[in-house]
Design an enzyme around this catalytic site. Structure first.
Site, PDB file in Angstrom:
ATOM      1  N   ALA A   1      49.049 -16.926  19.316  1.00 12.58           N
ATOM      2  CA  ALA A   1      49.264 -16.193  20.568  1.00 12.58           C
ATOM      3  C   ALA A   1      48.735 -14.772  20.473  1.00 12.58           C
ATOM      4  CB  ALA A   1      50.755 -16.192  20.922  1.00 12.58           C
ATOM      5  N   TYR A   2      49.046 -14.102  19.390  1.00 17.05           N
ATOM      6  CA  TYR A   2      48.594 -12.717  19.221  1.00 17.05           C
ATOM      7  C   TYR A   2      47.075 -12.659  19.100  1.00 17.05           C
ATOM      8  CZ  TYR A   2      48.265  -7.985  17.258  1.00 17.05           C
ATOM      9  OH  TYR A   2      47.940  -6.665  17.032  1.00 17.05           O
ATOM     10  N   ALA A   3      46.498 -13.502  18.241  1.00 16.63           N
ATOM     11  CA  ALA A   3      45.052 -13.477  18.016  1.00 16.63           C
ATOM     12  C   ALA A   3      44.280 -13.807  19.287  1.00 16.63           C
ATOM     13  CB  ALA A   3      44.679 -14.463  16.907  1.00 16.63           C
TER      14      ALA A   3
END
Length: 251
Positions: free
Chosen positions: A161-163
């Site tokens: 999700a972050y990447a």
């Protein structure tokens, strides 16, 4: 006779200014002569930043508490800054989130948490560009410094999700840079690497924080990239800059 500080009277917005790299950037810009507009979710942390700015410079920052997931607040931000300052010279975008769950397999991500990460790390960037571009165009030499991450271009397990959202924001910034090349706006996508921040501790709870650079160490680079007399690169790694002469990292 003393010379003027490099950012004297520049108007600098730092989004995500309450802690970590954003806090360090805001303090460095203020010390370099800029009037800092500090935006973040937590009022108390913004007030602590203002105390630090006042102790260092004898001047107060302008504080704007708002949440990155509040699209309406972002849309109103540009108008409010125009009414107060008439332009924007520097925008440092340091706000981001791993989400309350931290790192997790893509298939295990909670939909509500994923949506919050997406709105904070990606959609908010688009809305900020939309809200702030008219103000930046009114500057003689606007500088945008967007904080990215290595996993945006080298994704790893559990960072999905972050990447993905940070990668999307990086692409948005680079597209925008191409669109504004004939305008008085220059954009740098800056990778700070691992630093002694709360987010880093959330991702790597067993890591010794003393082994990492303190966020204050990136302050001089933020000031260089915000300098209207310098032409910043489109992409830059803090560690590459730190490894060699600072001036050599800028065109």
């Amino acid at each position: 006779m003393t010379s003027d500080p490099p950012l004297k009277d520049r108007i600098a917005l730092v989004v995500g200014a309450s802690r970590g790299i954003g806090h360090a950037a805001a303090l460095a810009l203020a010390r370099a002569g800029a009037h800092v507009v500090a935006a973040a979710r937590t009022q108390g942390a913004l007030e602590e930043l203002d105390d630090a700015v006042y102790a260092a410079t004898g001047k107060h920052a302008t504080l704007i508490p708002f949440d990155m997931v509040d699209g309406g607040a972002i849309d109103r931000l540009g108008g409010a800054l125009f009414e107060r300052f008439g332009r924007l010279d520097v925008w440092v975008n340091a706000a981001a989130t791993l989400g309350a769950e931290g790192l997790a397999p893509v298939s295990h991500a909670d939909p509500r948490q994923f949506a919050k990460i997406e709105r904070t790390n990606f959609t908010a960037v688009y809305r900020l560009i939309r809200s702030l571009e008219p103000l930046l165009k009114l500057s003689d030499a606007a500088r945008v410094i967007h904080l990215t991450t290595s996993v945006a271009t080298a994704p790893r397990a559990f960072w999905g999700a972050y990447a993905a959202t940070k990668a999307g924001a990086e692409v948005l910034m680079k597209c925008w840079a191409d669109e504004t090349e004939t305008m008085p706006i220059r954009i740098c996508v800056l990778n700070p690497g691992g630093m002694r921040t709360r987010m880093r501790a959330q991702a790597f709870p067993g890591e010794d924080p003393e082994s990492l650079p303190h966020p204050s160490e990136i302050g001089p680079l933020i000031v260089e990239l915000a300098d209207p007399t310098r032409e910043p690169p489109l992409t830059l790694n803090f560690r590459d800059w730190k490894a060699g002469p600072g001036a050599a990292a800028l065109i």
